[in-house]
Design a protein around this motif. Structure first.
Motif, PDB file in Angstrom:
ATOM      1  N   UNK A  69      -2.433   4.201 -11.348  1.00  0.00           N
ATOM      2  CA  UNK A  69      -2.044   4.540  -9.990  1.00  0.00           C
ATOM      3  C   UNK A  69      -1.015   5.662  -9.977  1.00  0.00           C
ATOM      4  N   UNK A  70      -0.685   6.129  -8.776  1.00  0.00           N
ATOM      5  CA  UNK A  70       0.219   7.271  -8.652  1.00  0.00           C
ATOM      6  C   UNK A  70       1.631   6.924  -9.116  1.00  0.00           C
ATOM      7  N   UNK A  71       2.149   5.771  -8.710  1.00  0.00           N
ATOM      8  CA  UNK A  71       3.505   5.381  -9.131  1.00  0.00           C
ATOM      9  C   UNK A  71       3.571   5.246 -10.654  1.00  0.00           C
ATOM     10  N   UNK A  72       2.525   4.668 -11.235  1.00  0.00           N
ATOM     11  CA  UNK A  72       2.488   4.480 -12.691  1.00  0.00           C
ATOM     12  C   UNK A  72       2.375   5.829 -13.409  1.00  0.00           C
ATOM     13  N   UNK A  73       1.643   6.761 -12.817  1.00  0.00           N
ATOM     14  CA  UNK A  73       1.513   8.096 -13.419  1.00  0.00           C
ATOM     15  C   UNK A  73       2.843   8.830 -13.383  1.00  0.00           C
TER      16      UNK A  73
ATOM     17  N   UNK B 117      -8.918   1.214  -5.677  1.00  0.00           N
ATOM     18  CA  UNK B 117      -9.041   1.132  -4.222  1.00  0.00           C
ATOM     19  C   UNK B 117     -10.332   0.427  -3.823  1.00  0.00           C
ATOM     20  N   UNK B 118     -10.202  -0.629  -3.016  1.00  0.00           N
ATOM     21  CA  UNK B 118     -11.361  -1.439  -2.627  1.00  0.00           C
ATOM     22  C   UNK B 118     -12.349  -0.670  -1.761  1.00  0.00           C
ATOM     23  N   UNK B 119     -11.868   0.372  -1.104  1.00  0.00           N
ATOM     24  CA  UNK B 119     -12.734   1.162  -0.227  1.00  0.00           C
ATOM     25  C   UNK B 119     -13.177   2.466  -0.869  1.00  0.00           C
ATOM     26  N   UNK B 120     -12.905   2.600  -2.164  1.00  0.00           N
ATOM     27  CA  UNK B 120     -13.371   3.772  -2.910  1.00  0.00           C
ATOM     28  C   UNK B 120     -12.341   4.884  -2.959  1.00  0.00           C
ATOM     29  N   UNK B 121     -11.716   5.074  -4.129  1.00  0.00           N
ATOM     30  CA  UNK B 121     -10.785   6.183  -4.288  1.00  0.00           C
ATOM     31  C   UNK B 121     -11.558   7.498  -4.341  1.00  0.00           C
ATOM     32  N   UNK B 122     -10.856   8.573  -4.029  1.00  0.00           N
ATOM     33  CA  UNK B 122     -11.477   9.896  -4.007  1.00  0.00           C
ATOM     34  C   UNK B 122     -11.034  10.655  -5.249  1.00  0.00           C
ATOM     35  N   UNK B 123     -12.007  10.970  -6.097  1.00  0.00           N
ATOM     36  CA  UNK B 123     -11.712  11.719  -7.318  1.00  0.00           C
ATOM     37  C   UNK B 123     -11.405  13.178  -7.015  1.00  0.00           C
ATOM     38  N   UNK B 124     -10.712  13.821  -7.934  1.00  0.00           N
ATOM     39  CA  UNK B 124     -10.313  15.217  -7.773  1.00  0.00           C
ATOM     40  C   UNK B 124     -11.525  16.137  -7.742  1.00  0.00           C
TER      41      UNK B 124
ATOM     42  N   UNK C  28      -3.735  19.281  -1.846  1.00  0.00           N
ATOM     43  CA  UNK C  28      -3.780  17.828  -2.066  1.00  0.00           C
ATOM     44  C   UNK C  28      -2.729  17.147  -1.194  1.00  0.00           C
ATOM     45  N   UNK C  29      -3.085  15.981  -0.651  1.00  0.00           N
ATOM     46  CA  UNK C  29      -2.137  15.130   0.081  1.00  0.00           C
ATOM     47  C   UNK C  29      -0.923  14.843  -0.811  1.00  0.00           C
ATOM     48  N   UNK C  30       0.272  14.943  -0.251  1.00  0.00           N
ATOM     49  CA  UNK C  30       1.490  14.834  -1.074  1.00  0.00           C
ATOM     50  C   UNK C  30       1.579  13.514  -1.845  1.00  0.00           C
ATOM     51  N   UNK C  31       0.988  12.437  -1.298  1.00  0.00           N
ATOM     52  CA  UNK C  31       1.058  11.147  -1.988  1.00  0.00           C
ATOM     53  C   UNK C  31       0.460  11.229  -3.388  1.00  0.00           C
ATOM     54  N   UNK C  32      -0.525  12.116  -3.565  1.00  0.00           N
ATOM     55  CA  UNK C  32      -1.248  12.195  -4.839  1.00  0.00           C
ATOM     56  C   UNK C  32      -0.776  13.357  -5.711  1.00  0.00           C
ATOM     57  N   UNK C  33       0.326  13.974  -5.316  1.00  0.00           N
ATOM     58  CA  UNK C  33       0.926  15.044  -6.114  1.00  0.00           C
ATOM     59  C   UNK C  33       2.117  14.474  -6.879  1.00  0.00           C
ATOM     60  N   UNK C  34       2.246  14.879  -8.127  1.00  0.00           N
ATOM     61  CA  UNK C  34       3.275  14.329  -9.015  1.00  0.00           C
ATOM     62  C   UNK C  34       4.293  15.394  -9.390  1.00  0.00           C
TER      63      UNK C  34
ATOM     64  N   UNK D  33      -5.303   3.716   1.228  1.00  0.00           N
ATOM     65  CA  UNK D  33      -3.886   3.398   1.494  1.00  0.00           C
ATOM     66  C   UNK D  33      -3.661   2.016   2.114  1.00  0.00           C
ATOM     67  N   UNK D  34      -4.714   1.314   2.516  1.00  0.00           N
ATOM     68  CA  UNK D  34      -4.527   0.080   3.289  1.00  0.00           C
ATOM     69  C   UNK D  34      -5.019  -1.183   2.588  1.00  0.00           C
ATOM     70  N   UNK D  35      -5.865  -1.069   1.569  1.00  0.00           N
ATOM     71  CA  UNK D  35      -6.378  -2.271   0.892  1.00  0.00           C
ATOM     72  C   UNK D  35      -5.286  -2.889   0.021  1.00  0.00           C
ATOM     73  N   UNK D  36      -5.535  -4.100  -0.454  1.00  0.00           N
ATOM     74  CA  UNK D  36      -4.537  -4.803  -1.276  1.00  0.00           C
ATOM     75  C   UNK D  36      -4.177  -4.006  -2.521  1.00  0.00           C
ATOM     76  N   UNK D  37      -5.181  -3.387  -3.163  1.00  0.00           N
ATOM     77  CA  UNK D  37      -4.900  -2.621  -4.386  1.00  0.00           C
ATOM     78  C   UNK D  37      -4.033  -1.401  -4.085  1.00  0.00           C
TER      79      UNK D  37
END
Length: 352
Positions: A299-303, A110-117, A139-145, A97-101
């Protein structure tokens, strides 16, 4: 942290079949959403992970990252969805949530490694994340669509991987009305590439190695089919395409396709991971400022943008619904490309 026991399907080793097992899901944090899984798509990545084809599977492994279900519980600070809503989860369940990407809604990079499902370090429970071949997921709400209400839920599931994997390059390379797009390979990804490119207003061509796919391609919305093993047909589209989406999941020669790009055109690889053989010939690239690129999911917004677009245009996957108990047979059929075009598991079969 408390846990709940749920039924799942997974495997204990690379050469063992998938079978029913018990797994734990975490108790809700304030930002978590619990989803009762109704449908889960079956992706090539599931099979590769179950069989350790990529060499980094940790067992036990529970695949599944094309998830559609119903919200059954929410944390106290969740605002995105409410109990009873239909929800979806794709390939990502966390990032830094904090890196530039991440700040640019590019969590998949994610520069620090995204977490796969699944098969990624689980920072809540330790061990590895376990995927959608299960009754429930937290799942964290940010990653729920959010799922548009008019879409068939089972046929929506593959949008969460096959859909976004083709949507992301279509958007990045700004495909729209008048764009000339080609898709290599008519499988789970390829059929979505055709539908989405057509929905965006492009002229769409399918590249296929063998005749016999024409009717299917045209039914999906393709404007033309080119047999890539036929030199005359390939020459007829020399210098034509703005964007080629190559969905083929195994090693193959990409050089013939580069010649069909126009000046500034791009061939984007979304299906195959690894070194190219034969090597890439740079001459046609240099002589026309052509690019060979790669793209990873979205990304989540694009999805969410893709799901909303599919809702507006009534676009879903072509699927074959299976029972959870038939997953091993489905994997064997998938290896033979014997599916049109995506298996989706009816999770009611696991709960029975």
């Amino acid at each position: 942290m408390g846990t709940t026991n749920v039924k799942a399907y997974g495997t204990e080793s690379a050469d063992a079949p998938l079978e029913q097992m018990g797994i734990q899901r975490r108790s809700l944090t304030v930002k978590d959403i619990e989803i009762d899984i109704l449908y889960c798509g079956v992706c090539h990545s599931d099979l590769h992970t179950a069989r350790n084809d990529w060499g980094f599977t940790t067992y036990p492994a529970v695949p599944g990252h094309e998830i559609v279900g119903k919200v059954t519980s929410i944390g106290s600070e969740v605002t995105k969805l409410k109990v009873g809503d239909f929800a979806a989860v794709g390939c990502l369940v966390d990032s830094c949530h904090t890196c530039d990407n991440c700040k640019q809604d590019l969590e998949q990079y994610c520069s620090n490694g995204w977490v796969g499902t699944y098969n990624a370090p689980d920072k809540h429970l330790g061990g590895m994340t376990l995927g959608g071949y299960s009754e429930k997921i937290v799942v964290d709400e940010h990653f729920v669509l959010k799922v548009p209400g008019n879409l068939d839920l089972a046929a929506t599931a593959p949008l969460l991987c096959a859909g976004i994997t083709t949507w992301s390059p279509l958007r990045h390379w700004k495909v729209g009305k008048g764009s000339k797009v080609a898709v290599v390979g008519l499988g789970g990804l390829g059929h979505m590439g055709i539908k989405l490119a057509k929905g965006l207003g492009a002229e769409v061509t399918l590249f296929s190695r063998s005749p016999g796919k024409e009717k299917d391609a045209f039914d999906l919305g393709a404007d033309a089919v080119i047999i890539s093993t036929d030199d005359n047909q390939m020459n007829s589209v020399n210098g034509k395409f703005d964007l080629i989406i190559d969905t083929v999941p195994y090693i193959h020669d990409v050089n013939p396709y580069v010649g069909t790009l126009n000046t500034n055109g791009t061939l984007v690889l979304v299906g195959y991971l690894g070194p190219l053989d034969p090597f890439l010939n740079t001459v046609p690239m240099i002589m026309g400022r052509k690019s060979v690129a790669g793209s990873l999911i979205g990304g989540i917004a694009e999805t969410q943008e893709m799901l909303d677009f599919c809702g507006e245009h009534n676009i879903v996957s072509e699927i074959e619904l299976i029972k959870m108990q038939d997953i091993n047979e489905a994997y064997e059929r998938m290896l033979k490309s014997d599916v049109r075009y995506r298996f989706v598991i009816d999770m009611a079969s696991l709960k029975g």
